[in-house]
Design a protein around this motif. Structure first.
Motif, PDB file in Angstrom:
ATOM      1  N   GLY A 195      13.302   5.105  -4.211  1.00  0.00           N
ATOM      2  CA  GLY A 195      12.397   4.672  -3.158  1.00  0.00           C
ATOM      3  C   GLY A 195      11.509   3.529  -3.600  1.00  0.00           C
ATOM      4  N   PHE A 196      11.094   3.542  -4.860  1.00  0.00           N
ATOM      5  CA  PHE A 196      10.229   2.489  -5.380  1.00  0.00           C
ATOM      6  C   PHE A 196      10.964   1.146  -5.415  1.00  0.00           C
ATOM      7  N   VAL A 197      12.180   1.143  -5.923  1.00  0.00           N
ATOM      8  CA  VAL A 197      12.964  -0.092  -5.991  1.00  0.00           C
ATOM      9  C   VAL A 197      13.261  -0.612  -4.584  1.00  0.00           C
ATOM     10  N   ALA A 198      13.622   0.287  -3.690  1.00  0.00           N
ATOM     11  CA  ALA A 198      13.887  -0.120  -2.309  1.00  0.00           C
ATOM     12  C   ALA A 198      12.631  -0.693  -1.661  1.00  0.00           C
ATOM     13  N   GLY A 199      11.474  -0.112  -1.978  1.00  0.00           N
ATOM     14  CA  GLY A 199      10.217  -0.633  -1.451  1.00  0.00           C
ATOM     15  C   GLY A 199       9.945  -2.051  -1.920  1.00  0.00           C
ATOM     16  N   LEU A 200      10.265  -2.345  -3.162  1.00  0.00           N
ATOM     17  CA  LEU A 200      10.098  -3.711  -3.682  1.00  0.00           C
ATOM     18  C   LEU A 200      10.975  -4.692  -2.912  1.00  0.00           C
ATOM     19  N   ILE A 201      12.198  -4.258  -2.582  1.00  0.00           N
ATOM     20  CA  ILE A 201      13.099  -5.115  -1.804  1.00  0.00           C
ATOM     21  C   ILE A 201      12.510  -5.376  -0.421  1.00  0.00           C
TER      22      ILE A 201
ATOM     23  N   SER B 223       0.831  -1.207   0.000  1.00  0.00           N
ATOM     24  CA  SER B 223       0.000   0.000   0.000  1.00  0.00           C
ATOM     25  C   SER B 223       0.866   1.257   0.000  1.00  0.00           C
ATOM     26  N   GLY B 224       2.056   1.172   0.612  1.00  0.00           N
ATOM     27  CA  GLY B 224       2.979   2.305   0.576  1.00  0.00           C
ATOM     28  C   GLY B 224       3.526   2.554  -0.815  1.00  0.00           C
ATOM     29  N   MET B 225       3.648   1.504  -1.597  1.00  0.00           N
ATOM     30  CA  MET B 225       4.080   1.668  -2.990  1.00  0.00           C
ATOM     31  C   MET B 225       3.020   2.432  -3.783  1.00  0.00           C
ATOM     32  N   LEU B 226       1.763   2.183  -3.450  1.00  0.00           N
ATOM     33  CA  LEU B 226       0.682   2.908  -4.123  1.00  0.00           C
ATOM     34  C   LEU B 226       0.683   4.384  -3.714  1.00  0.00           C
ATOM     35  N   TRP B 227       1.135   4.686  -2.505  1.00  0.00           N
ATOM     36  CA  TRP B 227       1.264   6.080  -2.070  1.00  0.00           C
ATOM     37  C   TRP B 227       2.285   6.789  -2.957  1.00  0.00           C
ATOM     38  N   LEU B 228       3.411   6.116  -3.215  1.00  0.00           N
ATOM     39  CA  LEU B 228       4.419   6.683  -4.121  1.00  0.00           C
ATOM     40  C   LEU B 228       3.868   6.838  -5.526  1.00  0.00           C
ATOM     41  N   ALA B 229       3.087   5.856  -5.959  1.00  0.00           N
ATOM     42  CA  ALA B 229       2.512   5.917  -7.304  1.00  0.00           C
ATOM     43  C   ALA B 229       1.609   7.136  -7.455  1.00  0.00           C
ATOM     44  N   GLY B 230       0.880   7.486  -6.388  1.00  0.00           N
ATOM     45  CA  GLY B 230       0.027   8.671  -6.439  1.00  0.00           C
ATOM     46  C   GLY B 230       0.826   9.941  -6.634  1.00  0.00           C
ATOM     47  N   ILE B 231       1.964  10.041  -5.950  1.00  0.00           N
ATOM     48  CA  ILE B 231       2.825  11.215  -6.103  1.00  0.00           C
ATOM     49  C   ILE B 231       3.361  11.301  -7.523  1.00  0.00           C
ATOM     50  N   VAL B 232       3.856  10.171  -8.035  1.00  0.00           N
ATOM     51  CA  VAL B 232       4.417  10.155  -9.382  1.00  0.00           C
ATOM     52  C   VAL B 232       3.375  10.566 -10.412  1.00  0.00           C
ATOM     53  N   ALA B 233       2.168  10.024 -10.294  1.00  0.00           N
ATOM     54  CA  ALA B 233       1.115  10.338 -11.260  1.00  0.00           C
ATOM     55  C   ALA B 233       0.797  11.826 -11.263  1.00  0.00           C
ATOM     56  N   VAL B 234       0.697  12.422 -10.064  1.00  0.00           N
ATOM     57  CA  VAL B 234       0.351  13.845  -9.973  1.00  0.00           C
ATOM     58  C   VAL B 234       1.503  14.713 -10.490  1.00  0.00           C
ATOM     59  N   VAL B 235       2.731  14.358 -10.136  1.00  0.00           N
ATOM     60  CA  VAL B 235       3.878  15.160 -10.581  1.00  0.00           C
ATOM     61  C   VAL B 235       4.007  15.112 -12.107  1.00  0.00           C
ATOM     62  N   VAL B 236       3.825  13.928 -12.688  1.00  0.00           N
ATOM     63  CA  VAL B 236       3.891  13.811 -14.151  1.00  0.00           C
ATOM     64  C   VAL B 236       2.778  14.625 -14.800  1.00  0.00           C
ATOM     65  N   LEU B 237       1.562  14.504 -14.252  1.00  0.00           N
ATOM     66  CA  LEU B 237       0.448  15.261 -14.816  1.00  0.00           C
ATOM     67  C   LEU B 237       0.665  16.762 -14.678  1.00  0.00           C
ATOM     68  N   SER B 238       1.191  17.183 -13.533  1.00  0.00           N
ATOM     69  CA  SER B 238       1.414  18.620 -13.321  1.00  0.00           C
ATOM     70  C   SER B 238       2.490  19.171 -14.243  1.00  0.00           C
ATOM     71  N   SER B 239       3.444  18.309 -14.617  1.00  0.00           N
ATOM     72  CA  SER B 239       4.477  18.769 -15.547  1.00  0.00           C
ATOM     73  C   SER B 239       3.906  19.068 -16.931  1.00  0.00           C
ATOM     74  N   ILE B 240       2.739  18.499 -17.216  1.00  0.00           N
ATOM     75  CA  ILE B 240       2.090  18.721 -18.506  1.00  0.00           C
ATOM     76  C   ILE B 240       1.098  19.879 -18.440  1.00  0.00           C
ATOM     77  N   VAL B 241       0.263  19.899 -17.388  1.00  0.00           N
ATOM     78  CA  VAL B 241      -0.830  20.890 -17.332  1.00  0.00           C
ATOM     79  C   VAL B 241      -0.603  21.952 -16.268  1.00  0.00           C
ATOM     80  N   GLY B 242       0.509  21.872 -15.543  1.00  0.00           N
ATOM     81  CA  GLY B 242       0.734  22.797 -14.431  1.00  0.00           C
ATOM     82  C   GLY B 242       0.777  24.256 -14.827  1.00  0.00           C
ATOM     83  N   SER B 243       1.129  24.533 -16.067  1.00  0.00           N
ATOM     84  CA  SER B 243       1.219  25.927 -16.512  1.00  0.00           C
ATOM     85  C   SER B 243      -0.062  26.406 -17.196  1.00  0.00           C
ATOM     86  N   TRP B 244      -1.124  25.602 -17.136  1.00  0.00           N
ATOM     87  CA  TRP B 244      -2.368  25.960 -17.816  1.00  0.00           C
ATOM     88  C   TRP B 244      -3.323  26.749 -16.930  1.00  0.00           C
TER      89      TRP B 244
END
Length: 435
Positions: free
Chosen positions: A276-282, A143-164
């Protein structure tokens, strides 16, 4: 597909759908910060005070939601509460999506903060209770990996639409709304926790009345459960002061103390996420094995080293990058990941989400109060700030190394009906009824 295969797949399905609470939590926190603090600010006339009040209120409502939702989850069931909380979350995000006034923003952050606070402790309990023996920790860490996934998704999306501008902010909230609706629909396919149902039935029908049923709130404040609540609460709150400072004020510290740029710090943050993601998998592979103690010790040492550098050498680009990357690696093996596992292992079934809600709320309130003085202390005496964060991290490490290992597991203090071998047939019959 055979019945055996379906049963084998079910824990991961449950862990994914329940664990999406972590995705939606991190997604809401980051999206609110970007949209309310940036995209909406100019168009809706939000000054610094209003932005701070909105984001602070969302954090406080998380604490309130965790207290209420955690208790209701123990009393009325995991499935019912985490479904209702997700409905409230979707409603709150919808308000933030369409907001054209400050009033709607306040309603939105209240609903979102309360909902995600109510969802997390209940969802963690369901993941733990539906996971097979030997994989419970793995699925909780997942579930902590999914927390990281949420951050990544938002940061990637913001890099596209953040200036709109406002449109970009609305698109970011639309992403969360879409995910919440899909998860809500899929959560309807999950059954209630059989472990919770067995424990609830034992209390309601007064089975084995000579034994203590850990179901009353008062038992949280008496041994042996009290020690688990205090230890996990103090560990999480002490560790989280550093993590929340970096999350909330990392950009401020970088720009103010080193003269770096906002975009530069965001790029460094993105650089640390894959590590952090790779370390979480370990850690997922190690968490249910004796070797998890080795990884926990290593992670704790890394976090201590990270905060010691700016405390001893002073804030600089090198020391702040070290804090970001080294603590990020250490946090994969300690901090919130191990707290979530302990909070499930150490507390009996019918007090589990109540206890998690209490310790989560305590941690968020402490972090919120500390945030009021962080900018001023960073400007006046940054070394003292980092020394304090090192000190709190040291307290967390001592608790994790010397106190928590001495605490009895829930399986040792609960009655056999819930956790022992005698519960097998009863749990299987309950599963069959709920399927």
């Amino acid at each position: 597909m055979s019945g055996a295969t379906q049963r084998a797949n079910r824990p991961w399905k449950t862990a994914t759908l329940a664990g999406m609470a972590s995705y939606l939590d991190s997604g809401a926190l980051v999206t609110s910060g970007i949209a309310i603090g940036g995209s909406y600010a100019g168009a809706l006339g939000l000054d610094a005070g209003t932005i701070g009040a909105l984001l602070g209120l969302q954090t406080l409502m998380f604490a309130a939601g965790a207290l209420v939702g955690g208790r209701l989850g123990d009393r009325f069931g995991r499935r019912r509460i985490f479904s209702l909380s997700l409905v409230l979350y979707a409603a709150g995000i919808a308000l933030l999506l369409i907001a054209a006034s400050t009033g709607l923003l306040y309603l939105g952050v209240i609903a979102v903060g309360f909902a995600i606070g109510a969802d997390l402790p209940v969802s963690l309990a369901l993941i733990n209770e539906e996971a097979p023996e030997g994989k419970k920790g793995r699925l909780v860490v997942y579930s902590g990996m999914l927390w990281l996934a949420g951050i990544v998704a938002v940061v990637v999306l913001s890099s596209i639409v953040g200036s709109w501008g406002v449109l970009g902010g609305r698109i970011m909230f639309a992403h969360l709304l879409g995910v919440a609706v899909i998860v809500l629909i899929l959560r309807m396919t999950l059954r209630e926790s059989a472990e919770w149902a067995a424990a609830r039935q034992a209390v309601d029908t007064h089975v084995d009345t000579e034994r203590v049923h850990f179901s009353r709130v008062g038992q949280l404040f008496r041994p042996p459960v009290l020690f688990a609540v205090v230890a996990t609460g103090l560990y999480y709150a002490s560790w989280n002061l550093g993590a929340s400072t970096l999350g909330s004020f990392g950009t401020y510290l970088w720009t103010t103390l080193t003269g770096g740029g906002v975009a530069e710090f965001s790029q460094l943050t993105l650089l640390g996420l894959p590590v952090g993601f790779v370390a979480g998998l370990i850690f997922m592979r190690a968490i249910d094995r004796p070797s998890r103690n080795f990884w926990f010790v290593g992670g704790s040492i890394l976090i201590l080293v990270a905060w010691a550098l700016p405390a001893l050498l002073g804030p600089s680009r090198f020391t702040l990058v070290a804090v970001l990357l080294v603590s990020g690696l250490g946090n994969a093996f300690a901090g919130e990941s191990i707290y979530k596992v302990w909070s499930q292992e150490l507390v009996p079934t019918l007090l589990r989400s109540t206890s998690s809600g209490l310790t989560m709320a305590f941690t968020r309130v402490i972090a919120g109060l500390a945030a009021f003085g962080t900018p001023a202390l960073a400007a006046a005496n940054p070394r003292l700030l980092f020394a304090l964060l090192f000190g709190f991290t040291l307290v967390a490490t001592v608790i994790g190394l010397f106190w928590v290992p001495k605490l009895p597991k829930a399986s040792q203090i609960e009655q056999p009906l819930v956790t022992g071998k005698s519960s097998t047939s009863n749990s299987e019959s309950l599963r069959a009824e709920m399927s």
